[in-house]
Scaffold this motif. Structure first.
Motif: not given
Length: 341
Positions: A225-226, A262, A276-278
């Motif tokens: 999930h982000s 990230s 945002w990172t996933e």
């Protein structure tokens, strides 16, 4: 690579239910990522492993009391919600139990109407978008009505909300604590600074996706999930400076690690940024910035065990975990720590 490759056997009594009175008196297992050698220490001895010119990266996110218990308007049925992600000022993505009672249009009252939530949409995996109405300041109401969203394996009530916060927690937004940071005291951080170690604060708001069980057999099919992160100009400069001058970048926790990995370019250089990172780090990943990691002991078959295995090798990590079980270390959020160097 299979999920079951990251399984280890953990006796239930080793899951820490309460934080220690003195944060820095937890135990510390030091793992050499190249040889797999381990040694046993007390957490405050981490200072002996940090050198002048190193940069310690901490996550200064703050856990919000995101667990709200209310009743459905009209039926009085009990409904529990967990705030996951703020979508706009008054709308949040939430996890609702029981979900079947939270159809679009349903209203939930918290604190005898102090806060009213209306389900406005259903998002992926059954989460609900809820729009809140209230008088006053949302954060103050949340502080009054909300509970700390402790992980399900902690069954004891937390007497002091602050024990599920790091001493440097600053920016509201997490549904879970960056638990490796719970071992630091202001005194220990001060001593580390005096030794000539730079401390860089980054922010990643921890969502529950970090702890979501991996339900696929093949780990590459798992989707993270982000989560929102932010790196300031000051933090980027401190980290870059350490790298350029032969110091090590030592992350406190998997969340700090995922933030800088990230944001870094291919050469491991950081700039001030947010987004945002996933990112999902598992064996085979080549670290661009991180050199060493301070972390807790994680759930079997979790993405977190996969991340530490990417750094130190699966065999070394599982052998170290086996040793920690044998030595009766305390596991998970309120448990002991590990330093991978």
């Amino acid at each position: 690579m299979k999920t079951q490759d990251f399984y280890y056997d953990l006796p239930e009594e080793l899951i820490a239910q309460d934080p220690l009175e003195d944060r820095s008196s937890s135990r510390l297992l030091v793992l050499d990522k190249k040889s797999g050698a381990v040694s046993h220490h007390v957490f405050k001895e981490i200072i002996d492993y940090l050198h002048e010119g190193d940069c310690l990266v901490i996550n200064d996110t703050k856990v919000i009391p995101a667990r709200l218990i209310g009743s459905k308007v009209g039926t009085n049925a009990k409904i529990e919600i967990l705030l996951l992600k703020r979508k706009s000022d008054n709308t949040w993505e939430t996890l609702v139990k029981p979900g079947k009672k939270a159809k679009v249009g349903a209203k939930i009252s918290f604190g005898d109407g102090l806060l009213i939530g209306e389900v406005v949409d259903i998002v992926e995996e059954g989460n609900r978008l809820i729009r809140f109405t209230y008088d006053g300041i949302f954060e103050e109401i949340l502080d009054q009505l909300g509970q700390m969203p402790l992980p399900p394996y902690i069954t004891h009530q937390l007497e002091d909300k602050n024990r599920y916060q790091t001493v440097y927690a600053k920016h509201n937004g997490s549904a879970a604590a960056p638990t490796a940071g719970l071992h630091f005291t202001p005194e220990l951080l001060e001593a580390i600074k005096k030794k000539g170690v730079d401390i860089a604060s980054v922010t990643l708001h921890v969502g529950l996706g970090t702890f979501r069980p991996v339900k696929v057999d093949e780990i590459t099919e798992h989707h993270m999930h982000s989560e929102f992160f932010q790196i300031t100009e000051e933090a980027a400069q401190k980290i870059n400076h350490a790298k350029e001058n032969g110091g090590r970048v030592i992350c406190v926790g998997t969340t700090s690690c995922r933030t800088i990995e990230s944001a870094a370019d291919e050469d491991g250089h950081l700039k001030a940024c947010s987004g945002w990172t996933e990112i999902f780090i598992y064996p085979g990943y080549k670290f661009k910035v991180l050199d060493c990691l301070i972390t807790n002991f994680h759930l079997p078959e979790s993405t977190l065990v996969m991340l530490v295995s990417a750094l130190a090798g699966r065999e070394h990590v599982l052998a170290a975990y086996e040793e920690a079980v044998k030595e009766r270390y305390r596991f998970f959020s309120f448990g002991d720590a590990m330093f991978i160097q």
